[in-house]
Enzyme design. Structure first.
Site, PDB file in Angstrom:
ATOM      1  N   ASP A   1       0.840  -1.193   0.000  1.00  0.00           N
ATOM      2  CA  ASP A   1       0.000   0.000   0.000  1.00  0.00           C
ATOM      3  C   ASP A   1       0.876   1.245   0.000  1.00  0.00           C
ATOM      4  O   ASP A   1       1.965   1.252   0.585  1.00  0.00           O
ATOM      5  CB  ASP A   1      -0.919   0.011   1.231  1.00  0.00           C
ATOM      6  CG  ASP A   1      -2.215   0.772   0.995  1.00  0.00           C
ATOM      7  OD1 ASP A   1      -2.141   1.981   0.693  1.00  0.00           O
ATOM      8  OD2 ASP A   1      -3.297   0.171   1.109  1.00  0.00           O
TER       9      ASP A   1
ATOM     10  N   ASP B   1       3.812   1.796  -4.488  1.00  0.00           N
ATOM     11  CA  ASP B   1       3.186   2.750  -5.394  1.00  0.00           C
ATOM     12  C   ASP B   1       3.013   2.027  -6.720  1.00  0.00           C
ATOM     13  O   ASP B   1       3.992   1.802  -7.446  1.00  0.00           O
ATOM     14  CB  ASP B   1       4.062   3.989  -5.567  1.00  0.00           C
ATOM     15  CG  ASP B   1       3.428   5.055  -6.453  1.00  0.00           C
ATOM     16  OD1 ASP B   1       2.477   4.738  -7.193  1.00  0.00           O
ATOM     17  OD2 ASP B   1       3.900   6.211  -6.418  1.00  0.00           O
ATOM     18  N   VAL B   2       1.793   1.636  -7.032  1.00  0.00           N
ATOM     19  CA  VAL B   2       1.563   0.760  -8.181  1.00  0.00           C
ATOM     20  C   VAL B   2       1.900   1.421  -9.511  1.00  0.00           C
ATOM     21  O   VAL B   2       2.007   0.738 -10.538  1.00  0.00           O
ATOM     22  CB  VAL B   2       0.109   0.236  -8.213  1.00  0.00           C
ATOM     23  CG1 VAL B   2      -0.182  -0.594  -6.973  1.00  0.00           C
ATOM     24  CG2 VAL B   2      -0.902   1.367  -8.361  1.00  0.00           C
TER      25      VAL B   2
ATOM     26  N   ASN C   1      -5.480  -4.970  -6.598  1.00  0.00           N
ATOM     27  CA  ASN C   1      -6.669  -4.314  -6.064  1.00  0.00           C
ATOM     28  C   ASN C   1      -6.600  -2.795  -6.079  1.00  0.00           C
ATOM     29  O   ASN C   1      -7.632  -2.136  -6.175  1.00  0.00           O
ATOM     30  CB  ASN C   1      -6.911  -4.794  -4.628  1.00  0.00           C
ATOM     31  CG  ASN C   1      -7.926  -3.948  -3.898  1.00  0.00           C
ATOM     32  OD1 ASN C   1      -9.133  -4.040  -4.133  1.00  0.00           O
ATOM     33  ND2 ASN C   1      -7.449  -3.083  -3.003  1.00  0.00           N
TER      34      ASN C   1
ATOM     35  N   TYR D   1     -13.433   6.389 -15.520  1.00  0.00           N
ATOM     36  CA  TYR D   1     -13.237   5.253 -14.622  1.00  0.00           C
ATOM     37  C   TYR D   1     -13.717   3.960 -15.284  1.00  0.00           C
ATOM     38  O   TYR D   1     -13.026   2.934 -15.244  1.00  0.00           O
ATOM     39  CB  TYR D   1     -13.996   5.491 -13.321  1.00  0.00           C
ATOM     40  CG  TYR D   1     -13.964   4.339 -12.346  1.00  0.00           C
ATOM     41  CD1 TYR D   1     -12.809   4.036 -11.630  1.00  0.00           C
ATOM     42  CD2 TYR D   1     -15.091   3.547 -12.138  1.00  0.00           C
ATOM     43  CE1 TYR D   1     -12.780   2.977 -10.735  1.00  0.00           C
ATOM     44  CE2 TYR D   1     -15.071   2.488 -11.240  1.00  0.00           C
ATOM     45  CZ  TYR D   1     -13.912   2.205 -10.539  1.00  0.00           C
ATOM     46  OH  TYR D   1     -13.892   1.154  -9.649  1.00  0.00           O
TER      47      TYR D   1
ATOM     48  N   LYS E   1     -11.546   0.476 -16.170  1.00  0.00           N
ATOM     49  CA  LYS E   1     -11.911  -0.851 -15.680  1.00  0.00           C
ATOM     50  C   LYS E   1     -12.211  -1.805 -16.833  1.00  0.00           C
ATOM     51  O   LYS E   1     -12.017  -3.023 -16.703  1.00  0.00           O
ATOM     52  CB  LYS E   1     -13.092  -0.742 -14.719  1.00  0.00           C
ATOM     53  CG  LYS E   1     -12.725  -0.071 -13.403  1.00  0.00           C
ATOM     54  CD  LYS E   1     -11.588  -0.805 -12.694  1.00  0.00           C
ATOM     55  CE  LYS E   1     -11.257  -0.234 -11.339  1.00  0.00           C
ATOM     56  NZ  LYS E   1     -10.218  -1.023 -10.630  1.00  0.00           N
TER      57      LYS E   1
ATOM     58  N   VAL F   1     -19.928  -1.382  -3.460  1.00  0.00           N
ATOM     59  CA  VAL F   1     -19.791  -1.777  -2.061  1.00  0.00           C
ATOM     60  C   VAL F   1     -19.649  -0.496  -1.236  1.00  0.00           C
ATOM     61  O   VAL F   1     -19.006   0.463  -1.667  1.00  0.00           O
ATOM     62  CB  VAL F   1     -18.560  -2.686  -1.861  1.00  0.00           C
ATOM     63  CG1 VAL F   1     -18.426  -3.108  -0.403  1.00  0.00           C
ATOM     64  CG2 VAL F   1     -18.640  -3.907  -2.776  1.00  0.00           C
TER      65      VAL F   1
ATOM     66  N   THR G   1     -17.785   0.807   0.770  1.00  0.00           N
ATOM     67  CA  THR G   1     -16.482   1.177   1.300  1.00  0.00           C
ATOM     68  C   THR G   1     -16.344   2.693   1.197  1.00  0.00           C
ATOM     69  O   THR G   1     -17.237   3.391   0.689  1.00  0.00           O
ATOM     70  CB  THR G   1     -15.364   0.518   0.491  1.00  0.00           C
ATOM     71  OG1 THR G   1     -15.496   0.924  -0.890  1.00  0.00           O
ATOM     72  CG2 THR G   1     -15.454  -1.006   0.570  1.00  0.00           C
TER      73      THR G   1
END
Length: 267
Positions: A39, A65-66, A92, A161, A165, A196, A198
């Protein structure tokens, strides 16, 4: 060992410090896997890893850091060295920035492209390099990336977005084919989570209200529920259990697939 158990497996979860990533990390650990939390937020990442250890799991944290190739290389290397292998990658980490197309902000789009597409691609790259027969882990494995129901529906305010995806799905299918053709022994699949509640999911509801698309957050959430045949929002456990399934031997003949976990919303 049952087909849904992950005893002896070693996993890296990007964006694993909170939200859906944390839920998946906990589910992997319950199934028997050792888990490395990757993360960019060190505080939440370390806290999640500590909570997993307190529950009896083997877990660690690595700053990730992706968007950065070198960060992925270091994170995978630390996963292999600390956990003693690398069998499961959960791609994720993601970001969602809402906007009407007439107000599209190029910087916001670039950020989503870098995190949601480049980040997933780099994760697959370094998973392949580690898991293939000549890699430091060398025993094959499974990559599960998070796409979204947004890739399958025309929901207003999330065009960019949704595009990112959709790209996750394409990356998944090409990666699965390359892994198979080149003998890497890595299965590559993705999930299509529904909405969800979140932090990210709630923020999406707030954003579409601010964009004038719904009169209130409750109306926005109600609109999503109304599009969902099962009549409710998704729960973290719904997504986490599906990720465990795709990582397990129960999915041993599944690769290049996109599994909807959306209550039927995207059908």
């Amino acid at each position: 060992m049952g087909v849904y158990e992950l005893d002896g497996r070693k996993a890296l979860v990007s964006g694993g410090g909170q939200g859906l990533g944390e839920g998946i990390a906990r589910a992997l650990a319950r199934a028997g896997a050792a888990v490395m939390i990757g993360d960019i937020n060190t505080e939440t990442g370390k806290a999640t890893a500590a909570a997993l250890r307190d529950s009896g799991a083997t877990a660690g944290f690595v700053e990730l850091d992706v968007r950065e190739d070198s960060s992925w290389e270091a994170a995978v290397g630390q996963t292999v060295s600390e956990l003693g292998g690398f069998d499961i990658l959960i791609n994720n980490a993601g970001v969602e920035l809402s906007a009407l197309l007439v107000d599209l902000d190029p910087d916001d789009v670039r950020r989503m492209l870098e995190v949601n597409i480049l980040g997933v691609g780099l994760g697959i790259k370094h998973a392949f390099r580690a898991m293939r027969p000549d890699g430091p882990a060398g025993a094959g494995g499974a990559v599960i990336s998070m796409s979204s129901v947004a890739a399958t529906i025309a929901f207003p305010g999330i065009a960019a977005y949704s595009a990112t995806k959709s790209a996750v799905d394409r990356l998944t299918r090409v990666a699965a084919m390359e892994s198979g053709k080149l003998g890497y022994g890595v299965r590559v699949n993705c999930l299509y989570p529904g909405l969800v509640a979140t932090e990210m999911g709630v923020k999406l509801a707030q954003d579409v209200v601010e964009l004038g698309l719904f009169p209130s957050v409750d109306e926005a959430i109600g609109g999503v529920v109304g599009l969902t045949p099962l009549g409710r929002l998704g729960e973290v456990a719904d997504m986490a259990d599906a990720a465990v399934f795709l990582a397990s031997d129960a999915a041993r003949f599944i690769t290049g697939a996109a599994l909807p976990v959306d209550g039927g919303m995207g059908m």
